[in-house]
Design a protein around this motif. Structure first.
Motif, mmCIF file in Angstrom:
data_model
loop_
_atom_site.group_PDB
_atom_site.id
_atom_site.type_symbol
_atom_site.label_atom_id
_atom_site.label_comp_id
_atom_site.label_asym_id
_atom_site.label_seq_id
_atom_site.Cartn_x
_atom_site.Cartn_y
_atom_site.Cartn_z
ATOM 1 N N THR A 1 0.857 -1.376 0.371
ATOM 2 C CA THR A 1 0.063 -0.055 -0.139
ATOM 3 C C THR A 1 1.049 1.044 0.251
ATOM 4 N N VAL A 2 0.794 2.618 -0.400
ATOM 5 C CA VAL A 2 1.236 3.747 -0.393
ATOM 6 C C VAL A 2 0.211 4.875 0.118
ATOM 7 N N THR A 3 0.560 5.449 1.279
ATOM 8 C CA THR A 3 -0.375 6.845 1.745
ATOM 9 C C THR A 3 0.572 8.188 0.919
ATOM 10 N N GLY A 4 0.015 8.623 0.653
ATOM 11 C CA GLY A 4 -0.235 10.364 0.758
ATOM 12 C C GLY A 4 -0.811 11.084 -0.426
ATOM 13 N N SER A 5 0.206 11.864 -1.138
ATOM 14 C CA SER A 5 -0.224 12.376 -2.103
ATOM 15 C C SER A 5 0.120 12.081 -3.563
ATOM 16 N N ARG A 6 -1.043 11.749 -4.526
ATOM 17 C CA ARG A 6 -0.160 11.194 -5.784
ATOM 18 C C ARG A 6 -1.051 11.437 -6.974
ATOM 19 N N SER A 7 -0.501 11.327 -7.687
ATOM 20 C CA SER A 7 -1.204 11.876 -9.019
ATOM 21 C C SER A 7 -1.551 10.117 -9.499
ATOM 22 N N ILE A 8 -2.471 10.410 -10.835
ATOM 23 C CA ILE A 8 -2.667 8.876 -11.250
ATOM 24 C C ILE A 8 -1.997 8.453 -11.799
ATOM 25 N N ASN A 9 -0.454 8.661 -12.628
ATOM 26 C CA ASN A 9 0.335 7.763 -13.054
ATOM 27 C C ASN A 9 1.174 7.540 -11.612
ATOM 28 N N GLN A 10 1.287 8.387 -10.471
ATOM 29 C CA GLN A 10 1.749 7.702 -9.358
ATOM 30 C C GLN A 10 1.234 6.334 -9.205
ATOM 31 N N LEU A 11 -0.153 6.155 -8.978
ATOM 32 C CA LEU A 11 -0.682 4.765 -8.606
ATOM 33 C C LEU A 11 -1.117 4.093 -9.660
ATOM 34 N N LEU A 12 -1.489 4.083 -10.922
ATOM 35 C CA LEU A 12 -0.872 3.443 -11.898
ATOM 36 C C LEU A 12 0.574 2.581 -12.018
ATOM 37 N N THR A 13 1.099 3.309 -11.605
ATOM 38 C CA THR A 13 3.158 2.059 -11.331
ATOM 39 C C THR A 13 2.711 1.830 -10.642
ATOM 40 N N THR B 1 -4.122 15.846 -8.295
ATOM 41 C CA THR B 1 -3.397 14.347 -6.975
ATOM 42 C C THR B 1 -4.420 14.593 -5.967
ATOM 43 N N VAL B 2 -4.813 13.638 -5.596
ATOM 44 C CA VAL B 2 -5.345 12.660 -4.927
ATOM 45 C C VAL B 2 -4.870 12.497 -3.334
ATOM 46 N N GLU B 3 -4.889 12.836 -2.085
ATOM 47 C CA GLU B 3 -4.485 12.306 -0.711
ATOM 48 C C GLU B 3 -5.608 11.137 -1.510
ATOM 49 N N GLN B 4 -3.957 9.400 -0.804
ATOM 50 C CA GLN B 4 -4.203 8.472 -0.929
ATOM 51 C C GLN B 4 -4.230 7.640 0.496
ATOM 52 N N GLU B 5 -5.090 6.817 1.249
ATOM 53 C CA GLU B 5 -4.416 6.248 2.797
ATOM 54 C C GLU B 5 -4.724 4.983 2.052
ATOM 55 N N ASN B 6 -3.705 4.744 2.218
ATOM 56 C CA ASN B 6 -3.499 2.558 2.392
ATOM 57 C C ASN B 6 -3.911 1.942 0.817
ATOM 58 N N PHE B 7 -3.794 2.837 -0.395
ATOM 59 C CA PHE B 7 -4.553 2.177 -1.776
ATOM 60 C C PHE B 7 -3.548 0.926 -1.905
ATOM 61 N N GLY B 8 -3.863 0.157 -1.875
ATOM 62 C CA GLY B 8 -3.413 -1.063 -2.979
ATOM 63 C C GLY B 8 -4.280 -2.156 -1.663
ATOM 64 N N ASN B 9 -4.200 -3.094 -1.245
ATOM 65 C CA ASN B 9 -3.831 -4.214 -0.792
ATOM 66 C C ASN B 9 -5.431 -5.241 -1.156
ATOM 67 N N ASP B 10 -4.640 -5.439 -2.673
ATOM 68 C CA ASP B 10 -6.251 -5.511 -3.506
ATOM 69 C C ASP B 10 -6.229 -6.120 -4.982
ATOM 70 N N ASN B 11 -7.200 -6.063 -5.599
ATOM 71 C CA ASN B 11 -6.656 -6.754 -7.294
ATOM 72 C C ASN B 11 -6.732 -5.515 -7.809
ATOM 73 N N TYR B 12 -5.768 -5.948 -8.944
ATOM 74 C CA TYR B 12 -5.574 -4.875 -9.599
ATOM 75 C C TYR B 12 -7.272 -3.905 -10.718
ATOM 76 N N LEU B 13 -8.065 -4.763 -10.619
ATOM 77 C CA LEU B 13 -9.335 -4.459 -11.496
ATOM 78 C C LEU B 13 -9.950 -2.922 -10.338
ATOM 79 N N LYS B 14 -10.209 -4.169 -8.865
ATOM 80 C CA LYS B 14 -10.857 -2.786 -8.074
ATOM 81 C C LYS B 14 -10.061 -1.572 -7.494
ATOM 82 N N LEU B 15 -8.428 -2.008 -7.801
ATOM 83 C CA LEU B 15 -7.202 -0.732 -7.317
ATOM 84 C C LEU B 15 -8.054 -0.097 -9.092
#
Length: 339
Positions: free
Chosen positions: A102-114, A137-151
């Motif tokens: 998972t990642v937390t913090g301000s992230r761009s769409i490119n960063q999350l896809l990466t 950019t959107v503040e994310q909290e624990n983005f991840g720990n799921d399958n790719y489609l749901k993410l």
């Protein structure tokens, strides 16, 4: 009609599908929701070899796209064996991958896809098309720990994006910038006599409250925000479930989220039945003219169901249900006394 090719799961053999029920074949695309083909086939002397290829996890190759058979019903009547097949676009096999980290913090769409694909690309590639810098950019909290489609679905929601697959190549667009205006119109008594709008107020609300992340000392980055829609003047105060999202540390971003989330208009979906084929592309904005309800506007096509084997059967079109467009349509319906 383009040939339909069936390829076995091992991708070692493929054959053109022949002698199938052409009336049953359709392709259905709904923006950010589904893309599938479906057909019925009965085993005959002409198609016995390809019939055996029609099986779970085999591929259906159509119009340059790969679909994977995920649902099938096999039935028998006397000596005849038939299969009813639904194959979903290969994009949806992306759910077989998982990002545990998972990642937390301000992230761009490119960063999350990466981040998603750092766990393995599974043959997929992607790009973000955003020439006017609409993606924030959107503040994310624990983005991840799921399958790719749901993410990816989470990304589509958070960044108000649209994804268009070309086999395993994914292109992401801001929703507001996806699609082109075309002049091939949908017009009452010209190419449609039937327009349907489903309207309900079950979920209509006019006020919503949102709170964001807390600091380490327990205080708020900003005080909880209550947004009240101007529609409250008409409908009164109807409170929607609050938004509690620790990704937000900036009050202005939360306010925009509340405005976006608040269902301050009746739920509306629209569809039309056409008299003949038109050739819009996914996301196109078409002139929509319906004089009986005083509707004249550009409206986005967010769903297309076609029957490629039936040249005289027109597509079924699903129209945009975005707030801006459908609020305009709703106003015209009100003027006509329909609602």
């Amino acid at each position: 009609m383009t040939d339909i090719i069936i390829q076995n799961y091992e991708k070692t053999k493929k054959e053109i599908l022949v002698d199938f029920n052409k009336d049953s074949f359709f392709e259905n695309w709904q923006q950010n929701e589904t893309w599938e083909v479906s057909f019925d086939v009965t085993k005959t002397d002409f198609n016995s070899e390809v019939f055996d290829f029609v099986d779970y996890e085999s591929s259906v190759l159509f119009n340059g796209q790969e679909f994977v058979i995920k649902a099938m019903t096999t039935s028998g009547e006397g000596a005849h064996v038939s299969k009813s097949v639904t194959a979903t676009h290969v994009y949806y096999t992306i759910q077989d991958g998982r990002q545990y980290n998972t990642v937390t913090g301000s992230r761009s769409i490119n960063q999350l896809l990466t981040h998603i694909f750092s766990a393995g690309n599974r043959g997929f590639s992607w790009e973000v098309v955003d020439p006017n810098k609409k993606f924030l950019t959107v503040e994310q909290e624990n983005f991840g720990n799921d399958n790719y489609l749901k993410l990816i679905e989470e990304i589509l929601s958070d960044y108000d994006a649209v994804v268009i697959p070309n086999n395993k190549r994914l292109t992401f667009y801001p929703r507001s910038e996806f699609g082109e205006k075309i002049e091939e119109q949908i017009r009452y008594k010209y190419n449609t006599d039937s327009v349907k709008f489903d309207i309900d107020t079950y979920s209509l609300k006019t006020q919503i409250r949102g709170s964001g992340k807390k600091k380490d000392d327990g205080s708020n980055y900003f005080s909880p925000i209550t947004y009240t829609s101007p529609e409250s003047d008409k409908w009164g105060i109807r409170i929607q479930d609050p938004v509690e999202d620790e990704r937000y540390t900036v009050a202005g971003n939360m306010t925009e989220r509340l405005k976006q989330d608040l269902q301050d208009y009746p739920s509306i979906s629209g569809s039309v039945t056409l008299k003949w084929r038109i050739t819009p592309k996914k996301g196109d904005y078409v002139p929509f003219i319906y004089e009986p309800l005083n509707i004249k506007t550009y409206i986005q096509i967010v769903g297309i169901k076609t029957y490629p084997a039936l040249p005289n059967k027109p597509p079924e079109i699903t129209l945009s249900n975005t707030k801006k467009t459908m609020t305009s349509i709703l106003a015209n319906l009100a003027k006509k006394g329909v609602i």
